[in-house]
Design a protein around this motif. Structure first.
Motif, PDB file in Angstrom:
ATOM      1  N   VAL A  27      44.939  87.810  17.191  1.00 38.33           N
ATOM      2  CA  VAL A  27      43.864  87.020  17.801  1.00 38.33           C
ATOM      3  C   VAL A  27      44.474  85.811  18.506  1.00 38.33           C
ATOM      4  CG1 VAL A  27      41.788  85.665  17.326  1.00 38.33           C
ATOM      5  CG2 VAL A  27      42.206  87.789  16.070  1.00 38.33           C
ATOM      6  N   PHE A  28      44.102  85.626  19.760  1.00 39.86           N
ATOM      7  CA  PHE A  28      44.613  84.531  20.580  1.00 39.86           C
ATOM      8  C   PHE A  28      43.519  83.489  20.783  1.00 39.86           C
ATOM      9  CE2 PHE A  28      47.167  88.175  21.620  1.00 39.86           C
ATOM     10  CZ  PHE A  28      48.436  87.675  21.846  1.00 39.86           C
ATOM     11  N   SER A  29      43.767  82.263  20.374  1.00 37.63           N
ATOM     12  CA  SER A  29      42.776  81.203  20.581  1.00 37.63           C
ATOM     13  C   SER A  29      42.561  80.960  22.069  1.00 37.63           C
ATOM     14  CB  SER A  29      43.192  79.920  19.870  1.00 37.63           C
ATOM     15  OG  SER A  29      44.432  79.461  20.361  1.00 37.63           O
ATOM     16  N   SER A  30      43.620  81.122  22.865  1.00 40.37           N
ATOM     17  CA  SER A  30      43.508  80.891  24.305  1.00 40.37           C
ATOM     18  C   SER A  30      42.683  81.969  25.012  1.00 40.37           C
ATOM     19  CB  SER A  30      44.900  80.800  24.938  1.00 40.37           C
ATOM     20  OG  SER A  30      45.617  81.988  24.701  1.00 40.37           O
ATOM     21  N   LEU A  31      42.366  83.037  24.301  1.00 41.61           N
ATOM     22  CA  LEU A  31      41.489  84.082  24.849  1.00 41.61           C
ATOM     23  C   LEU A  31      40.114  84.035  24.194  1.00 41.61           C
ATOM     24  CD1 LEU A  31      43.998  87.093  24.984  1.00 41.61           C
ATOM     25  CD2 LEU A  31      43.288  85.586  26.862  1.00 41.61           C
ATOM     26  N   GLY A  32      39.768  82.866  23.693  1.00 45.44           N
ATOM     27  CA  GLY A  32      38.451  82.697  23.077  1.00 45.44           C
ATOM     28  C   GLY A  32      38.322  83.338  21.716  1.00 45.44           C
ATOM     29  N   GLY A  33      39.445  83.401  20.986  1.00 44.42           N
ATOM     30  CA  GLY A  33      39.406  83.999  19.655  1.00 44.42           C
ATOM     31  C   GLY A  33      39.329  85.515  19.706  1.00 44.42           C
ATOM     32  N   ARG A  34      39.846  86.094  20.785  1.00 44.70           N
ATOM     33  CA  ARG A  34      39.824  87.548  20.958  1.00 44.70           C
ATOM     34  C   ARG A  34      41.234  88.117  20.842  1.00 44.70           C
ATOM     35  NH1 ARG A  34      36.821  85.862  25.785  1.00 44.70           N
ATOM     36  NH2 ARG A  34      34.618  86.362  25.525  1.00 44.70           N
ATOM     37  N   THR A  35      41.278  89.405  20.557  1.00 47.90           N
ATOM     38  CA  THR A  35      42.526  90.144  20.674  1.00 47.90           C
ATOM     39  C   THR A  35      42.686  90.533  22.141  1.00 47.90           C
ATOM     40  OG1 THR A  35      41.510  92.309  20.346  1.00 47.90           O
ATOM     41  CG2 THR A  35      42.231  91.128  18.349  1.00 47.90           C
ATOM     42  N   VAL A  36      43.852  91.060  22.490  1.00 51.00           N
ATOM     43  CA  VAL A  36      44.071  91.548  23.854  1.00 51.00           C
ATOM     44  C   VAL A  36      43.045  92.632  24.195  1.00 51.00           C
ATOM     45  CG1 VAL A  36      45.662  92.931  25.265  1.00 51.00           C
ATOM     46  CG2 VAL A  36      46.509  90.942  24.013  1.00 51.00           C
ATOM     47  N   ASP A  37      42.869  93.590  23.300  1.00 49.41           N
ATOM     48  CA  ASP A  37      41.925  94.678  23.570  1.00 49.41           C
ATOM     49  C   ASP A  37      40.504  94.154  23.751  1.00 49.41           C
ATOM     50  OD1 ASP A  37      43.972  96.555  23.485  1.00 49.41           O
ATOM     51  OD2 ASP A  37      43.551  97.157  21.415  1.00 49.41           O
ATOM     52  N   GLN A  38      40.099  93.204  22.929  1.00 50.20           N
ATOM     53  CA  GLN A  38      38.763  92.618  23.058  1.00 50.20           C
ATOM     54  C   GLN A  38      38.628  91.857  24.364  1.00 50.20           C
ATOM     55  OE1 GLN A  38      38.806  90.369  19.428  1.00 50.20           O
ATOM     56  NE2 GLN A  38      37.649  91.920  18.303  1.00 50.20           N
ATOM     57  N   ALA A  39      39.669  91.141  24.756  1.00 46.16           N
ATOM     58  CA  ALA A  39      39.641  90.383  26.007  1.00 46.16           C
ATOM     59  C   ALA A  39      39.528  91.324  27.205  1.00 46.16           C
ATOM     60  CB  ALA A  39      40.887  89.505  26.125  1.00 46.16           C
ATOM     61  N   LEU A  40      40.258  92.426  27.179  1.00 43.68           N
ATOM     62  CA  LEU A  40      40.151  93.413  28.257  1.00 43.68           C
ATOM     63  C   LEU A  40      38.746  94.008  28.300  1.00 43.68           C
ATOM     64  CD1 LEU A  40      43.597  95.207  27.892  1.00 43.68           C
ATOM     65  CD2 LEU A  40      42.838  93.834  29.852  1.00 43.68           C
ATOM     66  N   ASP A  41      38.208  94.344  27.138  1.00 44.22           N
ATOM     67  CA  ASP A  41      36.847  94.899  27.062  1.00 44.22           C
ATOM     68  C   ASP A  41      35.801  93.906  27.557  1.00 44.22           C
ATOM     69  OD1 ASP A  41      37.815  97.293  26.063  1.00 44.22           O
ATOM     70  OD2 ASP A  41      37.299  96.832  23.969  1.00 44.22           O
ATOM     71  N   ALA A  42      36.076  92.609  27.358  1.00 46.83           N
ATOM     72  CA  ALA A  42      35.141  91.565  27.788  1.00 46.83           C
ATOM     73  C   ALA A  42      35.248  91.279  29.282  1.00 46.83           C
ATOM     74  CB  ALA A  42      35.382  90.287  26.988  1.00 46.83           C
ATOM     75  N   GLY A  43      36.243  91.890  29.947  1.00 44.67           N
ATOM     76  CA  GLY A  43      36.379  91.723  31.388  1.00 44.67           C
ATOM     77  C   GLY A  43      37.313  90.627  31.841  1.00 44.67           C
ATOM     78  N   LEU A  44      38.090  90.041  30.922  1.00 43.67           N
ATOM     79  CA  LEU A  44      39.068  89.044  31.345  1.00 43.67           C
ATOM     80  C   LEU A  44      40.141  89.720  32.181  1.00 43.67           C
ATOM     81  CD1 LEU A  44      37.690  87.596  28.870  1.00 43.67           C
ATOM     82  CD2 LEU A  44      39.859  86.411  28.608  1.00 43.67           C
ATOM     83  N   GLU A  45      40.689  88.977  33.105  1.00 40.50           N
ATOM     84  CA  GLU A  45      41.717  89.509  33.996  1.00 40.50           C
ATOM     85  C   GLU A  45      43.013  89.772  33.221  1.00 40.50           C
ATOM     86  OE1 GLU A  45      41.639  90.365  37.246  1.00 40.50           O
ATOM     87  OE2 GLU A  45      39.476  90.045  37.095  1.00 40.50           O
ATOM     88  N   PRO A  46      43.622  90.935  33.422  1.00 37.27           N
ATOM     89  CA  PRO A  46      44.884  91.222  32.736  1.00 37.27           C
ATOM     90  C   PRO A  46      45.960  90.168  32.973  1.00 37.27           C
ATOM     91  CG  PRO A  46      44.010  93.207  33.735  1.00 37.27           C
ATOM     92  CD  PRO A  46      43.145  92.068  34.198  1.00 37.27           C
TER      93      PRO A  46
END
Length: 64
Positions: A27-46
């Motif tokens: 879990v990355f705090s800089s990604l809003g408390g998301r994992t990489v997979d969750q961040a990708l699913d949420a639509g954050l830019e790779p």
């Protein structure tokens, strides 16, 4: 950056197994408390996600 390029960068930097584990479990705090997979699913830019991974794991600038 395409997701396929992002996944390739992750595998090259951490190895395929560890890259998959990090993407799923860390879990990355800089990604809003998301994992990489969750961040990708949420639509954050790779590219944004790659920057967060590089900062968290101190990837040298020449490999970022």
């Amino acid at each position: 950056m395409r997701i396929t390029v992002f996944r390739k960068l992750m595998s090259n930097e951490f190895g395929e197994v560890r890259a998959d584990m990090l993407a799923r479990d860390h879990v990355f705090s800089s990604l809003g408390g998301r994992t990489v997979d969750q961040a990708l699913d949420a639509g954050l830019e790779p590219k944004e996600i790659w920057r967060a991974v590089c900062e968290a794991f101190e990837v040298p600038p020449e490999r970022r």
